[in-house]
Design a protein around this motif. Structure first.
Motif, PDB file in Angstrom:
ATOM      1  N   ALA A 192       7.172   8.107 -17.912  1.00 24.49           N
ATOM      2  CA  ALA A 192       6.751   6.713 -17.686  1.00 24.49           C
ATOM      3  C   ALA A 192       6.832   6.450 -16.185  1.00 24.49           C
ATOM      4  CB  ALA A 192       7.649   5.750 -18.457  1.00 24.49           C
ATOM      5  N   PRO A 193       5.807   6.843 -15.440  1.00 24.04           N
ATOM      6  CA  PRO A 193       5.888   6.803 -13.979  1.00 24.04           C
ATOM      7  C   PRO A 193       6.108   5.397 -13.418  1.00 24.04           C
ATOM      8  CG  PRO A 193       3.898   7.946 -14.718  1.00 24.04           C
ATOM      9  CD  PRO A 193       4.519   7.336 -15.913  1.00 24.04           C
ATOM     10  N   ARG A 194       6.949   5.341 -12.396  1.00 22.62           N
ATOM     11  CA  ARG A 194       7.188   4.100 -11.659  1.00 22.62           C
ATOM     12  C   ARG A 194       6.532   4.255 -10.286  1.00 22.62           C
ATOM     13  NH1 ARG A 194      13.352   4.611 -11.303  1.00 22.62           N
ATOM     14  NH2 ARG A 194      12.580   6.695 -10.819  1.00 22.62           N
ATOM     15  N   ILE A 195       5.638   3.351  -9.948  1.00 18.49           N
ATOM     16  CA  ILE A 195       4.885   3.446  -8.699  1.00 18.49           C
ATOM     17  C   ILE A 195       5.151   2.204  -7.853  1.00 18.49           C
ATOM     18  CG2 ILE A 195       2.599   3.598  -7.659  1.00 18.49           C
ATOM     19  CD1 ILE A 195       1.650   5.043 -10.177  1.00 18.49           C
ATOM     20  N   ALA A 196       5.734   2.425  -6.679  1.00 17.69           N
ATOM     21  CA  ALA A 196       5.940   1.347  -5.724  1.00 17.69           C
ATOM     22  C   ALA A 196       4.691   1.239  -4.852  1.00 17.69           C
ATOM     23  CB  ALA A 196       7.158   1.629  -4.857  1.00 17.69           C
ATOM     24  N   VAL A 197       4.188   0.030  -4.681  1.00 17.28           N
ATOM     25  CA  VAL A 197       2.945  -0.186  -3.935  1.00 17.28           C
ATOM     26  C   VAL A 197       3.253  -0.935  -2.648  1.00 17.28           C
ATOM     27  CG1 VAL A 197       0.612  -1.104  -3.999  1.00 17.28           C
ATOM     28  CG2 VAL A 197       1.691  -0.284  -6.114  1.00 17.28           C
ATOM     29  N   ALA A 198       2.889  -0.327  -1.527  1.00 12.33           N
ATOM     30  CA  ALA A 198       3.133  -0.951  -0.228  1.00 12.33           C
ATOM     31  C   ALA A 198       2.104  -2.024   0.058  1.00 12.33           C
ATOM     32  CB  ALA A 198       3.085   0.117   0.871  1.00 12.33           C
ATOM     33  N   ILE A 230       0.749   0.879 -16.617  1.00  9.85           N
ATOM     34  CA  ILE A 230       1.424   1.587 -15.538  1.00  9.85           C
ATOM     35  C   ILE A 230       2.497   0.698 -14.931  1.00  9.85           C
ATOM     36  CG2 ILE A 230       1.134   2.771 -13.322  1.00  9.85           C
ATOM     37  CD1 ILE A 230      -0.270   4.093 -15.723  1.00  9.85           C
ATOM     38  N   ASP A 231       3.689   1.243 -14.758  1.00  8.92           N
ATOM     39  CA  ASP A 231       4.799   0.494 -14.161  1.00  8.92           C
ATOM     40  C   ASP A 231       4.642   0.503 -12.642  1.00  8.92           C
ATOM     41  OD1 ASP A 231       7.120  -0.757 -13.479  1.00  8.92           O
ATOM     42  OD2 ASP A 231       8.467   0.806 -14.213  1.00  8.92           O
ATOM     43  N   ALA A 232       3.699  -0.304 -12.157  1.00 11.88           N
ATOM     44  CA  ALA A 232       3.464  -0.446 -10.721  1.00 11.88           C
ATOM     45  C   ALA A 232       4.037  -1.790 -10.277  1.00 11.88           C
ATOM     46  CB  ALA A 232       1.967  -0.390 -10.422  1.00 11.88           C
ATOM     47  N   PHE A 233       4.638  -1.815  -9.077  1.00  8.11           N
ATOM     48  CA  PHE A 233       5.223  -3.064  -8.598  1.00  8.11           C
ATOM     49  C   PHE A 233       5.050  -3.182  -7.089  1.00  8.11           C
ATOM     50  CE2 PHE A 233       8.466   0.178  -8.962  1.00  8.11           C
ATOM     51  CZ  PHE A 233       9.179   0.106  -7.774  1.00  8.11           C
ATOM     52  N   GLY A 234       4.977  -4.431  -6.631  1.00  4.87           N
ATOM     53  CA  GLY A 234       4.722  -4.733  -5.234  1.00  4.87           C
ATOM     54  C   GLY A 234       3.773  -5.920  -5.153  1.00  4.87           C
ATOM     55  N   PRO A 235       3.089  -6.122  -4.029  1.00  7.53           N
ATOM     56  CA  PRO A 235       3.193  -5.336  -2.801  1.00  7.53           C
ATOM     57  C   PRO A 235       4.533  -5.522  -2.107  1.00  7.53           C
ATOM     58  CG  PRO A 235       1.763  -7.245  -2.478  1.00  7.53           C
ATOM     59  CD  PRO A 235       2.087  -7.201  -3.929  1.00  7.53           C
ATOM     60  N   LEU A 236       5.020  -4.396  -1.571  1.00  2.32           N
ATOM     61  CA  LEU A 236       6.322  -4.369  -0.932  1.00  2.32           C
ATOM     62  C   LEU A 236       6.175  -4.202   0.578  1.00  2.32           C
ATOM     63  CD1 LEU A 236       8.050  -1.832  -3.358  1.00  2.32           C
ATOM     64  CD2 LEU A 236       8.180  -4.319  -3.458  1.00  2.32           C
ATOM     65  N   ALA A 245      18.198   3.960  -1.287  1.00  5.81           N
ATOM     66  CA  ALA A 245      18.317   3.081  -2.462  1.00  5.81           C
ATOM     67  C   ALA A 245      16.952   2.636  -2.958  1.00  5.81           C
ATOM     68  CB  ALA A 245      19.181   1.866  -2.119  1.00  5.81           C
ATOM     69  N   ALA A 246      16.029   2.384  -2.039  1.00 11.06           N
ATOM     70  CA  ALA A 246      14.676   1.977  -2.443  1.00 11.06           C
ATOM     71  C   ALA A 246      13.959   3.126  -3.130  1.00 11.06           C
ATOM     72  CB  ALA A 246      13.888   1.504  -1.225  1.00 11.06           C
ATOM     73  N   ARG A 247      14.088   4.339  -2.604  1.00 15.06           N
ATOM     74  CA  ARG A 247      13.396   5.489  -3.196  1.00 15.06           C
ATOM     75  C   ARG A 247      13.885   5.779  -4.603  1.00 15.06           C
ATOM     76  NH1 ARG A 247      14.749   8.146   1.642  1.00 15.06           N
ATOM     77  NH2 ARG A 247      15.819   9.783   0.464  1.00 15.06           N
ATOM     78  N   ALA A 248      15.102   5.419  -4.907  1.00 15.52           N
ATOM     79  CA  ALA A 248      15.651   5.671  -6.240  1.00 15.52           C
ATOM     80  C   ALA A 248      14.961   4.839  -7.310  1.00 15.52           C
ATOM     81  CB  ALA A 248      17.151   5.386  -6.246  1.00 15.52           C
ATOM     82  N   ARG A 249      14.198   3.827  -6.914  1.00 12.72           N
ATOM     83  CA  ARG A 249      13.565   2.916  -7.879  1.00 12.72           C
ATOM     84  C   ARG A 249      12.185   3.382  -8.320  1.00 12.72           C
ATOM     85  NH1 ARG A 249      12.673  -2.344  -5.308  1.00 12.72           N
ATOM     86  NH2 ARG A 249      12.101  -2.975  -7.436  1.00 12.72           N
ATOM     87  N   TYR A 250      11.625   4.436  -7.688  1.00 16.34           N
ATOM     88  CA  TYR A 250      10.259   4.817  -8.041  1.00 16.34           C
ATOM     89  C   TYR A 250      10.063   6.329  -7.997  1.00 16.34           C
ATOM     90  CZ  TYR A 250       9.676   4.731  -2.870  1.00 16.34           C
ATOM     91  OH  TYR A 250       9.803   4.930  -1.524  1.00 16.34           O
ATOM     92  N   ASP A 251       8.989   6.762  -8.650  1.00 14.14           N
ATOM     93  CA  ASP A 251       8.629   8.177  -8.672  1.00 14.14           C
ATOM     94  C   ASP A 251       7.655   8.542  -7.564  1.00 14.14           C
ATOM     95  OD1 ASP A 251       9.994   9.019 -11.198  1.00 14.14           O
ATOM     96  OD2 ASP A 251       8.713   7.451 -12.021  1.00 14.14           O
ATOM     97  N   ALA A 252       6.889   7.566  -7.101  1.00 16.71           N
ATOM     98  CA  ALA A 252       5.958   7.797  -6.000  1.00 16.71           C
ATOM     99  C   ALA A 252       5.625   6.456  -5.368  1.00 16.71           C
ATOM    100  CB  ALA A 252       4.677   8.489  -6.476  1.00 16.71           C
ATOM    101  N   ALA A 253       5.262   6.530  -4.083  1.00 15.73           N
ATOM    102  CA  ALA A 253       4.853   5.334  -3.354  1.00 15.73           C
ATOM    103  C   ALA A 253       3.357   5.396  -3.087  1.00 15.73           C
ATOM    104  CB  ALA A 253       5.615   5.220  -2.041  1.00 15.73           C
ATOM    105  N   LEU A 254       2.672   4.298  -3.386  1.00 23.21           N
ATOM    106  CA  LEU A 254       1.247   4.174  -3.109  1.00 23.21           C
ATOM    107  C   LEU A 254       1.104   3.336  -1.843  1.00 23.21           C
ATOM    108  CD1 LEU A 254      -1.530   4.898  -4.372  1.00 23.21           C
ATOM    109  CD2 LEU A 254      -1.451   2.682  -5.529  1.00 23.21           C
TER     110      LEU A 254
END
Length: 323
Positions: A192-198, A230-236, A245-254
């Protein structure tokens, strides 16, 4: 396991040196063969076994298997020759052909210089990624950079910074995010991928005070990804996305543009960075550095990124094969 196909790269760069060093290191977990000029690799200190077919690679005990792609003359380190562009391109084409036919498990590309290919052979593509897409028929290739602890994907890539906001659309972000999510599931074991979006702008636009792109383009794309499960969150804000600590919250950064993605991954672990092309029907990795003409032939090239590229390609190929 079927062997990995390793391309020639620019004969005047460090590609041959790092391939030979990777072979000598005994740190690579899978068999591989080079599509290259045997004399070139022998001149770099390798004991070479010339093969006629990829399947012969595993029988080349104690030697580096090489499927010949002859050069008209041996390269001078740091001095690209127009005559070497065509063999370098053929090496890529042949490697992709072997991977598409199932005779190679994956393609690992040594670095090329796009300008040298353009001037020497009329190379019409912006880079490796686009060429691989053309060879494989892929509609949406996506560049990922990985290092231990971080995976990043830039939505816009090899364009001037001033062009990035002009080319950025919600549809492009959504499409890139979907390719990334599918790859995280298929190739990286994230169920269940977690994607952080800049965000595009400083502070992710600060509610429109620093630009409305994050409100009008990025946020709708994130909503569309979430609507597709998709578990995408942001924009950050990009300046707070990459600490531990931030990297621990996601599998990849977009990320929205080239340097926004590549600076953090190269700062984190430059030597072990790997370039992965997502969205292809084959596995392709490459060292996350260029041809390094300035140190070619001086014994200074670090093979770590090539070793990481070979091992990641092998792991991805094994995962796709269900091994």
């Amino acid at each position: 396991m079927r062997p990995l196909a390793v391309t020639m790269g620019d004969p005047a760069g460090i590609g041959g040196e790092i391939v030979v060093a990777a072979w000598r290191s005994c740190a690579v977990t899978a068999p591989f063969f080079c599509i290259d000029d045997p004399a070139r690799l022998e001149a770099l200190g390798a004991r070479v076994a010339v093969i006629a077919e990829p399947e012969e690679a595993e029988g080349a005990e104690g030697a580096l298997p090489v499927l010949p792609e002859p050069l008209p003359f041996l390269a001078r380190p740091g001095e690209p020759a127009p005559e070497h562009a065509a063999p370098a391109i053929r090496s890529i084409e042949r490697a992709v052909g072997f991977a598409l036919s199932g005779r190679a498990a994956a393609v690992v590309t040594a670095p090329v210089n796009k300008r040298a290919l353009q001037e020497g052979a009329g190379f019409a593509h912006p880079g490796h990624t686009e060429f691989l897409a053309a060879l494989t028929g892929a509609k949406r290739p996506v560049m990922m950079l990985t290092a231990p602890g971080l995976r990043v994907v830039p939505v816009t890539i090899h364009i001037p910074l001033r062009e990035a906001p002009r080319q950025l659309t919600a549809a492009l972000i959504e499409e890139t995010g979907m390719v990334l999510a599918e790859a995280l599931i298929r190739d990286f074991g994230a169920a269940a991928p977690r994607i952080a979006v800049a965000g595009l702008n400083p502070h992710a636009g600060e509610g429109g005070a620093m630009g409305r792109e994050d409100m009008e383009i990025v946020a709708p794309a994130i909503a569309a990804l979430r609507a597709r499960g998709i578990d995408a969150f942001g924009p950050l804000p990009a300046d707070t996305m990459f600490h531990p600590a931030a990297r621990a919250r996601y599998d990849a950064a977009l990320c929205m543009y080239h340097d926004q993605a590549l600076i953090p991954v190269k700062m984190l672990d430059f030597a072990r960075g790997v370039n992965v092309t997502l969205g292809l029907p084959i596995v392709r990795t490459s060292p996350d550095h260029g041809v390094a003409y300035d140190i070619a032939g001086k014994g200074l090239a670090d093979p770590t990124s090539m070793i990481e590229s070979l091992n990641l390609a092998a792991a991805m190929a094994a995962g796709r094969a269900g091994v």
